[in-house]
Design an enzyme around this catalytic site. Sequence first.
Site, PDB file in Angstrom:
ATOM      1  N   ASP A  88       2.683   1.497 -10.700  1.00 49.99           N
ATOM      2  CA  ASP A  88       3.792   0.593 -10.994  1.00 49.99           C
ATOM      3  C   ASP A  88       3.433  -0.884 -10.863  1.00 49.99           C
ATOM      4  OD1 ASP A  88       3.687   0.426  -8.236  1.00 49.99           O
ATOM      5  OD2 ASP A  88       5.779   0.979  -7.891  1.00 49.99           O
ATOM      6  N   ARG A  89       2.194  -1.181 -10.464  1.00 52.88           N
ATOM      7  CA  ARG A  89       1.778  -2.583 -10.348  1.00 52.88           C
ATOM      8  C   ARG A  89       0.634  -2.867 -11.320  1.00 52.88           C
ATOM      9  NH1 ARG A  89       2.559  -4.635  -4.218  1.00 52.88           N
ATOM     10  NH2 ARG A  89       4.321  -3.306  -3.678  1.00 52.88           N
ATOM     11  N   GLU A 143       8.193  -9.131 -10.022  1.00 54.24           N
ATOM     12  CA  GLU A 143       7.988  -9.524  -8.637  1.00 54.24           C
ATOM     13  C   GLU A 143       6.605 -10.128  -8.495  1.00 54.24           C
ATOM     14  OE1 GLU A 143      10.536  -6.075  -6.321  1.00 54.24           O
ATOM     15  OE2 GLU A 143       8.393  -5.764  -6.634  1.00 54.24           O
ATOM     16  N   SER A 191       4.595  -9.577  -6.327  1.00 55.63           N
ATOM     17  CA  SER A 191       3.700  -8.578  -5.745  1.00 55.63           C
ATOM     18  C   SER A 191       3.097  -7.679  -6.820  1.00 55.63           C
ATOM     19  CB  SER A 191       4.436  -7.751  -4.688  1.00 55.63           C
ATOM     20  OG  SER A 191       5.613  -7.185  -5.217  1.00 55.63           O
ATOM     21  N   LYS A 236       9.162  -0.694 -11.945  1.00 57.29           N
ATOM     22  CA  LYS A 236       8.119  -1.554 -12.485  1.00 57.29           C
ATOM     23  C   LYS A 236       7.040  -0.682 -13.093  1.00 57.29           C
ATOM     24  CE  LYS A 236       6.514  -2.354  -7.703  1.00 57.29           C
ATOM     25  NZ  LYS A 236       7.697  -2.429  -6.851  1.00 57.29           N
TER      26      LYS A 236
END
Length: 557
Positions: free
Chosen positions: A287-288, A371, A373, A384
């Site tokens: 998700d990142r 975000e 992050s 995300k």
Amino acid sequence: MTFDIKPVKTKNYEGQKPGTSGLRKKVTVFQQEHYTENFIQATLDAVNASGFTLVIGGDGRYYGKEVVQLIAKIAAANDVKKLIIGQNGIMSTPAASNMIRKRKANGGFILTASHNPGGPKNDFGIKYNIQNGGPAPEAVTNKIYEITTKMTRYLIADIPDIDLSTIGTTTIGEGDETFTVEIVDPVEDYVILMKEIFDFDMIKTFFSKNKDFKVLFNGLNGVTGPYAKRIFIKELGLSEDSVMNCVPLPDFGGRHPDPNLTYAKDLVDRVRNEKFDFGAASDGDGDRNMIIAKDFFVNPSDSVAAIAANAGEAIPYFKKHGVTGLARSMPTSAALDRVADKQGLLHFEVPTGWKFFGNLMDAGKCNICGEESFGTGSDHIREKDGIWAILAWLNIIAFRNQKEKIGIKDIMLKHYSTYGRNFFSRYDYEEVSSDSANKMVDRLREIAKDGSFVGKTFEGYEIEKIDDFEYKDPIDGSVSSHQGIRIQFKDGSRIVIRLSGTGSSGATIRMYVEKYTNDASQFEADTQTTIKSIIKAAVEISQLKEFTGREEPTVIT
């Protein structure tokens, strides 16, 4: 009925309160007798799961397969009707969100500790997502926690272990009393969704016409390896050497699966030394994301802003549906706000936690969000999405190159010329004593309350406002307090200090700083040099060294 249901006497465990991303603890904590079973039972009770269809996925980390089997047995005992499970217990968080939405499931369990290390002595996590595909809201997580404090028994069904390796459907029981398990390809439906959002033909054509455009993706031995191989190699025609670390491993190969400049250093070094035009990474559960080029690192706050600025023109999904609003987490820089202001869009500042974006998306008020992050996403799902963000960048690059030869750095400099630049960085102080961290933040809250620091100057920056961020959700009216200390300076610079809830032990203090400029001569300045004096001010104002004894951060992003 062909299987027996047995009640098992249990005891309470303290601290089973899910955070913004579920319950995260060390593997050894989850392996305690009845610990995991308690939490699964409490979750099923909290959502009244009788009759439900649930999706089960995970990032492949250590202890995941064992927990899938426990969920199956406890779900069967609690009258859950069907489980949809990723093959081998693996499914990325974004793919699980999509699966919940596409199959109209009632919710799902995602077994992940996201970007935290895996292995027998490291981290594990269980997160419950609701029917919209997003993380459970506080009303649900609070109810789960309340139930965990009163546990006396859980129910478990006497069914054989599920064969997680074979795609297909198995039904146990007869008539109305059946329990069905479907093992699915975790990649296929997600790829279908991506092909509906982005112009794969245009991206593939760009690659075929620009053979010298070098791409490198680092899966960090997390869940996105199979997704990257299918999309970048099979669908878009890149070579096998365009991906690295793309085999999911229970311990992520001993690496920290967090896509930033520190933990993805092997990618950073290769991109810079071997002159890759486009480098990207995703984290343990997918998700990142991180975007980097041989000559430029795209700060996550800038990344979501650049995607938002280009989406309506370059990306088919947004050309078709339009862009109504943008949203960012409070610590994220105001770069996205500047895009919204100039394009006349709604924009929102929300607490950290993707569930807040989900409410806005469900109400049609937000289409793109992010975000700092390294989390970026849109309303195609309610999580995300690392691969989505990487494809968004590739789609924008391919679109822009129809008119001129242009790379990541060129796109960002053009962006700054329109919107200005918010220099931004985050300093993480990990595994700090929780007591020391809380005392430091409590002091800052008192300062924010009494206003005693307003007008004071630190390192040449005069404080204009200091507060403890509180958010009233415009959709459901819920209030989230104590979300982080915001220190606003008169020149537009800003400091945010908050405690993170994503670790499994101790506390993580996160210090965010940003400095805005619309002076074109400064757009290529070094970020750390530019913000050096603000960092000094932040350390002085917070008294971080005095409270924690830390001289240096663990990670700088």
